[in-house]
Motif scaffolding. Structure first.
Motif, PDB file in Angstrom:
ATOM      1  N   GLN A  50      78.108  94.740  19.020  1.00  0.00           N
ATOM      2  CA  GLN A  50      78.439  96.144  19.209  1.00  0.00           C
ATOM      3  C   GLN A  50      78.712  96.783  17.849  1.00  0.00           C
ATOM      4  N   LYS A  51      78.720  98.127  17.858  1.00  0.00           N
ATOM      5  CA  LYS A  51      78.984  98.853  16.628  1.00  0.00           C
ATOM      6  C   LYS A  51      79.684 100.163  16.942  1.00  0.00           C
ATOM      7  N   VAL A  53      80.540 103.872  15.403  1.00  0.00           N
ATOM      8  CA  VAL A  53      79.829 104.704  14.435  1.00  0.00           C
ATOM      9  C   VAL A  53      80.473 106.078  14.314  1.00  0.00           C
ATOM     10  N   GLY A  74      78.421 102.874  10.361  1.00  0.00           N
ATOM     11  CA  GLY A  74      78.837 102.050  11.486  1.00  0.00           C
ATOM     12  C   GLY A  74      79.529 100.773  11.053  1.00  0.00           C
ATOM     13  N   LYS A  75      80.424 100.274  11.912  1.00  0.00           N
ATOM     14  CA  LYS A  75      81.157  99.030  11.691  1.00  0.00           C
ATOM     15  C   LYS A  75      80.795  98.042  12.790  1.00  0.00           C
ATOM     16  N   ALA A  76      80.291  96.871  12.385  1.00  0.00           N
ATOM     17  CA  ALA A  76      79.887  95.855  13.355  1.00  0.00           C
ATOM     18  C   ALA A  76      81.097  95.251  14.054  1.00  0.00           C
ATOM     19  N   TRP A  80      78.208  90.185  16.130  1.00  0.00           N
ATOM     20  CA  TRP A  80      77.625  90.593  14.852  1.00  0.00           C
ATOM     21  C   TRP A  80      78.633  90.415  13.717  1.00  0.00           C
ATOM     22  N   GLU A  81      79.879  90.785  13.992  1.00  0.00           N
ATOM     23  CA  GLU A  81      80.913  90.614  12.973  1.00  0.00           C
ATOM     24  C   GLU A  81      81.148  89.131  12.680  1.00  0.00           C
ATOM     25  N   THR A  87      78.935  96.470   7.715  1.00  0.00           N
ATOM     26  CA  THR A  87      78.738  97.906   7.923  1.00  0.00           C
ATOM     27  C   THR A  87      77.268  98.279   7.794  1.00  0.00           C
ATOM     28  N   ASP A  88      76.955  99.484   8.280  1.00  0.00           N
ATOM     29  CA  ASP A  88      75.597 100.014   8.253  1.00  0.00           C
ATOM     30  C   ASP A  88      75.671 101.490   7.878  1.00  0.00           C
ATOM     31  N   GLU A 164      69.062  99.052  18.854  1.00  0.00           N
ATOM     32  CA  GLU A 164      70.389  99.512  19.282  1.00  0.00           C
ATOM     33  C   GLU A 164      70.270 100.684  20.253  1.00  0.00           C
ATOM     34  N   TRP A 166      72.906 103.807  21.512  1.00  0.00           N
ATOM     35  CA  TRP A 166      74.192 104.450  21.266  1.00  0.00           C
ATOM     36  C   TRP A 166      74.441 105.563  22.274  1.00  0.00           C
TER      37      TRP A 166
END
Length: 199
Positions: A50-51, A53, A74-76, A80-81, A87-88, A164, A166
């Motif tokens: 998940q992320k 954003v 965005g922050k994973a 994913w983390e 980050t993205d 993804e 969103w």
């Protein structure tokens, strides 16, 4: 992106308030899946996560079309983390068509930088979505699907493909005509004609 930004600024500011025109801030949560292509072996490794954003964007409505630019960060989270994604950062542009007064279908593209625990890598995204303006409100809701492609991930020969979905809530600051010029335009057809030609 720079050209799209110039178009948005020129066609947006100084005009009367218009739905779909203006700059916005938004927050999103998304779910995605990614896979690493292991090259000639034909195998790949996949993961999901998940992320969260945040997004800043500006749009301009031109008849039934909307053009815009955006930057999102965005922050994973989740798996994913755990595997090292952090980050993205993305910057891009979109073009959409109003299929109904309150509904916008659009497509676009963006440059993207993924930061990980092991370094960063650049790639690009292709995206599409459907956005709705909530009635009698400056709020908008956007459902977006994007596909990110990252070649030679972190300097390796591996390619990463990320898809993804969103859901983004946006608050749009719709531009308004400057009140100071309103008295000059009242009961003066020539000035009204001149101002309309400038806008």
């Amino acid at each position: 992106v720079a050209l799209m930004l110039a178009i948005v600024i020129v066609t947006t500011f100084g005009k009367p308030a218009t739905a779909w025109s203006g700059c916005s801030v938004g927050a999103a949560i998304g779910h995605g899946s990614g896979k690493v292509d292991l090259g000639s072996s034909g195998l790949n490794i996949g993961s999901e996560g998940q992320k969260a954003v945040g997004e800043v964007a500006c749009d301009a409505k031109i008849k039934d079309w909307v053009v815009g630019v955006f930057v999102d960060y965005g922050k994973a989270m989740g798996d994913w983390e755990k595997i090292g994604l952090d980050t993205d950062l993305s910057a891009g542009a979109r073009v959409g068509y109003l299929v109904a007064p309150n509904w916008l279908a659009y497509g676009g593209a963006a440059w993207s930088r993924l930061d990980t625990d092991f370094g960063h890598t650049d790639g690009y995204k292709l995206l599409g979505g459907l956005e709705a303006k909530l009635p009698n409100s400056p709020m908008y809701f956007d459902v977006r699907v994007s596909r990110g492609l990252y070649k030679d991930f972190l300097g390796s020969s591996l390619d990463v493909d990320v898809t993804e979905v969103w859901g983004i809530f946006k608050y749009k600051f719709e531009p308004k005509q400057t009140p100071l010029i309103q008295p000059l335009m009242e009961n003066d057809p020539e000035r009204i004609k001149l101002m309309n030609s400038l806008l």
